[in-house]
Design a protein around this motif. Structure first.
Motif, PDB file in Angstrom:
ATOM      1  N   SER A  24       0.969  -1.218   0.021  1.00 50.91           N
ATOM      2  CA  SER A  24       0.361   0.463   0.103  1.00 50.91           C
ATOM      3  C   SER A  24       1.353   1.436  -0.420  1.00 50.91           C
ATOM      4  CB  SER A  24      -0.580   0.084   1.346  1.00 50.91           C
ATOM      5  OG  SER A  24       0.247   0.046   2.565  1.00 50.91           O
ATOM      6  N   THR A  25       0.217   2.566  -0.117  1.00 48.12           N
ATOM      7  CA  THR A  25       0.838   3.737  -0.057  1.00 48.12           C
ATOM      8  C   THR A  25      -0.026   4.357   0.830  1.00 48.12           C
ATOM      9  OG1 THR A  25       1.571   3.334  -2.444  1.00 48.12           O
ATOM     10  CG2 THR A  25       1.905   5.148  -2.108  1.00 48.12           C
ATOM     11  N   GLN A  26       0.937   5.494   1.560  1.00 49.08           N
ATOM     12  CA  GLN A  26       0.049   6.441   2.083  1.00 49.08           C
ATOM     13  C   GLN A  26       0.954   7.710   2.079  1.00 49.08           C
ATOM     14  OE1 GLN A  26       0.638   3.593   4.306  1.00 49.08           O
ATOM     15  NE2 GLN A  26      -0.711   2.716   4.282  1.00 49.08           N
ATOM     16  N   SER A  27      -0.076   8.510   2.308  1.00 48.33           N
ATOM     17  CA  SER A  27       0.155  10.009   1.423  1.00 48.33           C
ATOM     18  C   SER A  27      -0.029  11.502   1.865  1.00 48.33           C
ATOM     19  CB  SER A  27       0.952  10.688   0.203  1.00 48.33           C
ATOM     20  OG  SER A  27       1.170   9.246  -0.879  1.00 48.33           O
ATOM     21  N   ALA A  28       0.291  12.155   2.239  1.00 42.63           N
ATOM     22  CA  ALA A  28      -0.019  13.599   3.247  1.00 42.63           C
ATOM     23  C   ALA A  28       1.206  14.482   2.658  1.00 42.63           C
ATOM     24  CB  ALA A  28       0.236  13.697   4.632  1.00 42.63           C
ATOM     25  N   LEU A  29      -0.462  15.405   2.104  1.00 42.96           N
ATOM     26  CA  LEU A  29       0.609  16.953   1.832  1.00 42.96           C
ATOM     27  C   LEU A  29      -0.036  18.765   2.294  1.00 42.96           C
ATOM     28  CD1 LEU A  29       2.698  18.050  -0.260  1.00 42.96           C
ATOM     29  CD2 LEU A  29       0.005  17.709  -2.481  1.00 42.96           C
ATOM     30  N   PHE A  30       1.200  19.351   2.842  1.00 42.15           N
ATOM     31  CA  PHE A  30       0.766  20.805   3.223  1.00 42.15           C
ATOM     32  C   PHE A  30       1.040  21.748   2.165  1.00 42.15           C
ATOM     33  CE2 PHE A  30       1.241  23.699   6.474  1.00 42.15           C
ATOM     34  CZ  PHE A  30       0.658  24.705   6.148  1.00 42.15           C
ATOM     35  N   ILE A  31       0.420  22.585   2.059  1.00 44.06           N
ATOM     36  CA  ILE A  31       0.788  23.293   1.180  1.00 44.06           C
ATOM     37  C   ILE A  31       0.098  25.011   1.863  1.00 44.06           C
ATOM     38  CG2 ILE A  31       0.042  24.679  -1.354  1.00 44.06           C
ATOM     39  CD1 ILE A  31      -0.674  21.341  -2.439  1.00 44.06           C
ATOM     40  N   TYR A  32       1.354  25.746   1.503  1.00 46.22           N
ATOM     41  CA  TYR A  32       1.027  27.316   2.234  1.00 46.22           C
ATOM     42  C   TYR A  32       1.493  28.117   1.376  1.00 46.22           C
ATOM     43  CZ  TYR A  32       0.924  30.766   5.621  1.00 46.22           C
ATOM     44  OH  TYR A  32       1.152  32.390   6.495  1.00 46.22           O
ATOM     45  N   PRO A  33       1.258  29.410   0.451  1.00 47.10           N
ATOM     46  CA  PRO A  33       1.326  30.422  -0.028  1.00 47.10           C
ATOM     47  C   PRO A  33       1.960  31.385   0.854  1.00 47.10           C
ATOM     48  CG  PRO A  33      -0.960  30.355   0.395  1.00 47.10           C
ATOM     49  CD  PRO A  33      -0.396  28.796   1.139  1.00 47.10           C
ATOM     50  N   VAL A  34       3.194  32.072  -0.014  1.00 48.03           N
ATOM     51  CA  VAL A  34       3.229  33.267   0.293  1.00 48.03           C
ATOM     52  C   VAL A  34       3.639  33.885  -0.634  1.00 48.03           C
ATOM     53  CG1 VAL A  34       5.118  31.385   1.927  1.00 48.03           C
ATOM     54  CG2 VAL A  34       5.868  32.266   0.174  1.00 48.03           C
ATOM     55  N   SER A  35       4.862  34.943   0.050  1.00 49.25           N
ATOM     56  CA  SER A  35       4.541  36.602  -1.598  1.00 49.25           C
ATOM     57  C   SER A  35       4.852  36.342  -2.338  1.00 49.25           C
ATOM     58  CB  SER A  35       5.229  37.640  -0.755  1.00 49.25           C
ATOM     59  OG  SER A  35       6.199  37.614  -0.118  1.00 49.25           O
ATOM     60  N   SER A  36       5.975  35.300  -2.573  1.00 51.98           N
ATOM     61  CA  SER A  36       6.488  34.298  -4.098  1.00 51.98           C
ATOM     62  C   SER A  36       6.123  33.971  -4.740  1.00 51.98           C
ATOM     63  CB  SER A  36       8.522  35.203  -3.368  1.00 51.98           C
ATOM     64  OG  SER A  36       8.557  33.643  -2.376  1.00 51.98           O
ATOM     65  N   GLY A  37       5.134  33.033  -3.958  1.00 49.90           N
ATOM     66  CA  GLY A  37       5.609  31.641  -4.508  1.00 49.90           C
ATOM     67  C   GLY A  37       3.938  30.246  -3.452  1.00 49.90           C
ATOM     68  N   VAL A  38       4.547  29.694  -3.732  1.00 49.66           N
ATOM     69  CA  VAL A  38       4.247  28.301  -2.635  1.00 49.66           C
ATOM     70  C   VAL A  38       5.070  27.917  -2.056  1.00 49.66           C
ATOM     71  CG1 VAL A  38       2.143  26.148  -2.572  1.00 49.66           C
ATOM     72  CG2 VAL A  38       1.778  28.548  -3.895  1.00 49.66           C
ATOM     73  N   LEU A  39       4.755  27.431  -0.635  1.00 51.66           N
ATOM     74  CA  LEU A  39       5.900  26.086   0.289  1.00 51.66           C
ATOM     75  C   LEU A  39       4.863  25.258  -0.096  1.00 51.66           C
ATOM     76  CD1 LEU A  39       7.638  28.243   2.619  1.00 51.66           C
ATOM     77  CD2 LEU A  39       8.588  28.232  -0.259  1.00 51.66           C
ATOM     78  N   GLY A  40       5.371  23.677  -0.226  1.00 51.31           N
ATOM     79  CA  GLY A  40       5.193  22.746   0.284  1.00 51.31           C
ATOM     80  C   GLY A  40       5.918  21.592   0.618  1.00 51.31           C
ATOM     81  N   LEU A  41       4.903  20.810   1.980  1.00 50.21           N
ATOM     82  CA  LEU A  41       5.673  20.097   2.238  1.00 50.21           C
ATOM     83  C   LEU A  41       4.885  18.565   2.427  1.00 50.21           C
ATOM     84  CD1 LEU A  41       6.429  20.742   6.434  1.00 50.21           C
ATOM     85  CD2 LEU A  41       7.917  20.984   4.006  1.00 50.21           C
ATOM     86  N   SER A  42       5.546  17.095   1.671  1.00 48.52           N
ATOM     87  CA  SER A  42       4.974  15.706   1.179  1.00 48.52           C
ATOM     88  C   SER A  42       5.883  14.547   1.596  1.00 48.52           C
ATOM     89  CB  SER A  42       5.417  15.371   0.132  1.00 48.52           C
ATOM     90  OG  SER A  42       6.789  15.647  -1.191  1.00 48.52           O
ATOM     91  N   PHE A  43       4.949  13.517   2.751  1.00 47.06           N
ATOM     92  CA  PHE A  43       5.243  12.953   2.895  1.00 47.06           C
ATOM     93  C   PHE A  43       4.904  11.799   2.101  1.00 47.06           C
ATOM     94  CE2 PHE A  43       5.150  15.963   6.007  1.00 47.06           C
ATOM     95  CZ  PHE A  43       7.081  16.214   6.359  1.00 47.06           C
ATOM     96  N   GLN A  44       5.989  10.275   1.800  1.00 43.42           N
ATOM     97  CA  GLN A  44       4.305   9.634   1.640  1.00 43.42           C
ATOM     98  C   GLN A  44       5.502   7.780   1.699  1.00 43.42           C
ATOM     99  OE1 GLN A  44       6.088   7.840  -2.992  1.00 43.42           O
ATOM    100  NE2 GLN A  44       3.371   8.550  -3.217  1.00 43.42           N
TER     101      GLN A  44
END
Length: 203
Positions: free
Chosen positions: A9-29
């Motif tokens: 199986s595969t499990q994933s999680a993703l968190f996205i946060y907008p900033v003034s210059s773009g978008v930051l993301g954290l991912s876990f799988q």
């Protein structure tokens, strides 16, 4: 979950946060089963370069554990670019692990070098057709085709096929206010059916 009725199986999680210059993301799988476990954590930055062009860059940490063999760690990078040719047509490209990072010679496991090229065409306000070419090094090229039909303003139906191996896909997406749910299933000629589900919420 990958391949119904099996432990794999595969499990994933993703968190996205907008900033003034773009978008930051954290991912876990997490992928695998009790005797083979592969985990990946990634940090991504994405931004637009004008109204038509956008790009992203990710740095990934990989950890592999195999029962009886111990474990290993390594790092990789990946990047993508997307360009909107017109109101109806978008094209994009993605490359993963161009530096050919690996877990070393002691463990026979690789992080594949992967190239993808894709496009989408918005036929109407309700219908989108998408296609992609995928090349994993030392493997045969795969061609994919899919569509999305917006049945009502919060429910979309989806389907598609891939050539190598031949697989069929079907699913739906629900987008209600800040909540989104996507569900799908694919049919593999050898491994059978693989259900998938994704949940997201916008704060």
């Amino acid at each position: 979950k990958t391949f119904a009725g099996q432990e794999l199986s595969t499990q994933s999680a993703l968190f996205i946060y907008p900033v003034s210059s773009g978008v930051l993301g954290l991912s876990f799988q997490k992928y695998g089963f009790s005797a083979y476990n592969l985990q990946q954590a990634g940090f991504t930055f994405a931004r637009k370069f004008g109204p038509l062009l956008s790009a992203s860059l990710s740095f990934n940490y990989h950890q592999l554990k195999i029962a009886g063999y111990g474990g290993a760690q390594t790092y990789s990078v990946e990047g993508g670019i997307q360009y909107q040719i017109s109101e109806k047509i978008r094209m994009g490209a993605h490359i993963a692990n161009p530096g050919k990072s690996s877990f070393g010679k002691e463990i026979n496991a690789v992080i594949p070098v992967q190239l993808q090229f894709g496009s989408s065409y918005k036929c109407t306000s309700k219908v989108i057709i998408a296609s992609a070419i995928e090349q994993i090094m030392d493997s045969e090229m795969d061609v994919k085709l899919g569509f999305e039909y917006l049945l009502i303003n919060w429910l979309a139906l989806r389907g598609g096929v891939s050539a190598n191996p031949f697989k069929q896909y079907g699913g739906f997406g629900i987008n209600y206010q800040k909540f989104r749910m996507d569900a799908a299933a694919s049919s593999h000629p050898v491994m059978g059916y693989s259900p998938q589900i994704a949940l997201s919420y916008e704060f």
